[in-house]
Write an enzyme that holds these catalytic residues in place. Structure first.
Site, PDB file in Angstrom:
ATOM      1  N   GLU A   1      45.935 107.299 -72.172  1.00  0.00           N
ATOM      2  CA  GLU A   1      46.014 107.339 -70.713  1.00  0.00           C
ATOM      3  C   GLU A   1      46.550 106.010 -70.194  1.00  0.00           C
ATOM      4  O   GLU A   1      46.398 104.975 -70.846  1.00  0.00           O
ATOM      5  CB  GLU A   1      44.606 107.626 -70.165  1.00  0.00           C
ATOM      6  CG  GLU A   1      44.493 107.741 -68.675  1.00  0.00           C
ATOM      7  CD  GLU A   1      45.259 108.919 -68.080  1.00  0.00           C
ATOM      8  OE1 GLU A   1      46.511 108.862 -68.049  1.00  0.00           O
ATOM      9  OE2 GLU A   1      44.630 109.862 -67.607  1.00  0.00           O
ATOM     10  N   ASP A   2      47.182 106.049 -69.028  1.00  0.00           N
ATOM     11  CA  ASP A   2      47.697 104.814 -68.439  1.00  0.00           C
ATOM     12  C   ASP A   2      46.592 104.013 -67.753  1.00  0.00           C
ATOM     13  O   ASP A   2      46.467 102.815 -67.948  1.00  0.00           O
ATOM     14  CB  ASP A   2      48.853 105.082 -67.469  1.00  0.00           C
ATOM     15  CG  ASP A   2      48.502 106.078 -66.362  1.00  0.00           C
ATOM     16  OD1 ASP A   2      47.421 106.710 -66.403  1.00  0.00           O
ATOM     17  OD2 ASP A   2      49.321 106.242 -65.437  1.00  0.00           O
TER      18      ASP A   2
ATOM     19  N   ASP B   1      40.536 105.417 -63.381  1.00  0.00           N
ATOM     20  CA  ASP B   1      39.949 105.053 -62.086  1.00  0.00           C
ATOM     21  C   ASP B   1      38.519 105.591 -62.040  1.00  0.00           C
ATOM     22  O   ASP B   1      37.606 104.961 -62.514  1.00  0.00           O
ATOM     23  CB  ASP B   1      40.768 105.621 -60.931  1.00  0.00           C
ATOM     24  CG  ASP B   1      42.027 104.820 -60.626  1.00  0.00           C
ATOM     25  OD1 ASP B   1      41.941 103.587 -60.590  1.00  0.00           O
ATOM     26  OD2 ASP B   1      43.077 105.431 -60.421  1.00  0.00           O
TER      27      ASP B   1
ATOM     28  N   LYS C   1      39.770 100.459 -64.578  1.00  0.00           N
ATOM     29  CA  LYS C   1      39.401  99.939 -63.259  1.00  0.00           C
ATOM     30  C   LYS C   1      37.941 100.319 -62.977  1.00  0.00           C
ATOM     31  O   LYS C   1      37.664 101.295 -62.300  1.00  0.00           O
ATOM     32  CB  LYS C   1      40.343 100.547 -62.213  1.00  0.00           C
ATOM     33  CG  LYS C   1      40.373  99.813 -60.897  1.00  0.00           C
ATOM     34  CD  LYS C   1      41.209 100.540 -59.861  1.00  0.00           C
ATOM     35  CE  LYS C   1      42.689 100.481 -60.092  1.00  0.00           C
ATOM     36  NZ  LYS C   1      43.455 101.023 -58.951  1.00  0.00           N
TER      37      LYS C   1
ATOM     38  N   PHE D   1      45.927  98.289 -56.095  1.00  0.00           N
ATOM     39  CA  PHE D   1      46.925  99.349 -56.189  1.00  0.00           C
ATOM     40  C   PHE D   1      48.077  98.783 -57.009  1.00  0.00           C
ATOM     41  O   PHE D   1      48.664  97.766 -56.637  1.00  0.00           O
ATOM     42  CB  PHE D   1      47.356  99.755 -54.790  1.00  0.00           C
ATOM     43  CG  PHE D   1      48.332 100.902 -54.745  1.00  0.00           C
ATOM     44  CD1 PHE D   1      48.370 101.869 -55.718  1.00  0.00           C
ATOM     45  CD2 PHE D   1      49.206 101.005 -53.678  1.00  0.00           C
ATOM     46  CE1 PHE D   1      49.276 102.916 -55.666  1.00  0.00           C
ATOM     47  CE2 PHE D   1      50.113 102.052 -53.599  1.00  0.00           C
ATOM     48  CZ  PHE D   1      50.142 103.005 -54.594  1.00  0.00           C
TER      49      PHE D   1
ATOM     50  N   ASP E   1      53.296 105.073 -61.089  1.00  0.00           N
ATOM     51  CA  ASP E   1      54.175 105.194 -59.928  1.00  0.00           C
ATOM     52  C   ASP E   1      53.444 105.077 -58.604  1.00  0.00           C
ATOM     53  O   ASP E   1      52.226 105.155 -58.526  1.00  0.00           O
ATOM     54  CB  ASP E   1      54.883 106.550 -59.960  1.00  0.00           C
ATOM     55  CG  ASP E   1      53.952 107.698 -59.565  1.00  0.00           C
ATOM     56  OD1 ASP E   1      54.293 108.444 -58.632  1.00  0.00           O
ATOM     57  OD2 ASP E   1      52.887 107.850 -60.196  1.00  0.00           O
TER      58      ASP E   1
ATOM     59  N   ARG F   1      58.117 103.563 -61.738  1.00  0.00           N
ATOM     60  CA  ARG F   1      57.696 103.830 -63.121  1.00  0.00           C
ATOM     61  C   ARG F   1      58.510 103.010 -64.121  1.00  0.00           C
ATOM     62  O   ARG F   1      58.025 102.676 -65.194  1.00  0.00           O
ATOM     63  CB  ARG F   1      57.883 105.310 -63.472  1.00  0.00           C
ATOM     64  CG  ARG F   1      56.902 106.244 -62.825  1.00  0.00           C
ATOM     65  CD  ARG F   1      57.035 107.648 -63.443  1.00  0.00           C
ATOM     66  NE  ARG F   1      56.406 108.655 -62.623  1.00  0.00           N
ATOM     67  CZ  ARG F   1      55.105 108.948 -62.647  1.00  0.00           C
ATOM     68  NH1 ARG F   1      54.308 108.275 -63.429  1.00  0.00           N
ATOM     69  NH2 ARG F   1      54.614 109.887 -61.873  1.00  0.00           N
TER      70      ARG F   1
END
Length: 176
Positions: free
Chosen positions: A97-98, A101, A129, A150, A157, A163
């Protein structure tokens, strides 16, 4: 108006972290095959770089998932938009996963994939995060722990833009 206001992680810092994660994954799966499951679209750059740094027999597949429902529902629901093309039964699977959250999507995805009886199922994220965490998710490999900012770049993106940045940048709402 949103504007890039700084670099959180440079291209060089990200590359060093990807190598570090790859070496740990190699050590943990030594002598075994591994299936990387990249979560589209954000993790596409990370999973491609990670895969090239892991010196094992590695296969790759992708999933696209979406959380939906009322914002007041804390449990969340995951809708699979693109499922795996391979059967994961008795395979070592690493979800890549990138960013994590709330953890809701990843927790639900993990639980869903466990029903498919993989030999092992672990989680890898480039960014974590914790300030936004709503559910517990045990992540086996974490690149960077970040504050509640953010961010964009390196596959992540804002409105399908940024991206392609080779680094991770901070985006802020600025006045004209």
């Amino acid at each position: 108006m949103y504007k890039l206001t700084g670099v959180m992680f440079s291209q060089e810092e990200i590359e060093a972290k990807v190598i570090e994660l790859a070496k740990q994954i190699e050590k943990d799966y030594k002598g075994q095959d591994l299936l990387l499951v990249g979560i589209l679209k954000g993790a596409s750059v990370f999973v491609a770089d990670l895969m090239r740094k892991i010196d094992l027999n590695v296969n790759i597949d992708f999933m696209s998932v979406s959380s939906y429902g009322s914002a007041t529902v804390s449990s969340g629901t995951v809708k699979i938009l693109k499922d795996l093309d391979v059967d994961i039964k008795d395979k070592n699977v690493l979800i890549v996963e990138d960013i994590i959250d709330s953890g809701i999507t990843l927790r639900n995805l993990y639980d869903t994939l466990m029903t498919r009886e993989p030999r092992s199922l672990k989680l890898c994220t480039l960014l974590n995060k914790p300030a936004r965490k709503k559910v517990d998710v045990d992540v086996d490999y974490v690149g960077f722990v970040i504050e509640d900012k953010f961010i964009v770049g390196y596959g992540i993106d804002y409105d399908e833009k940024y991206r392609n940045l080779p680094y991770i940048a901070i985006v802020e709402d600025v006045e004209d």
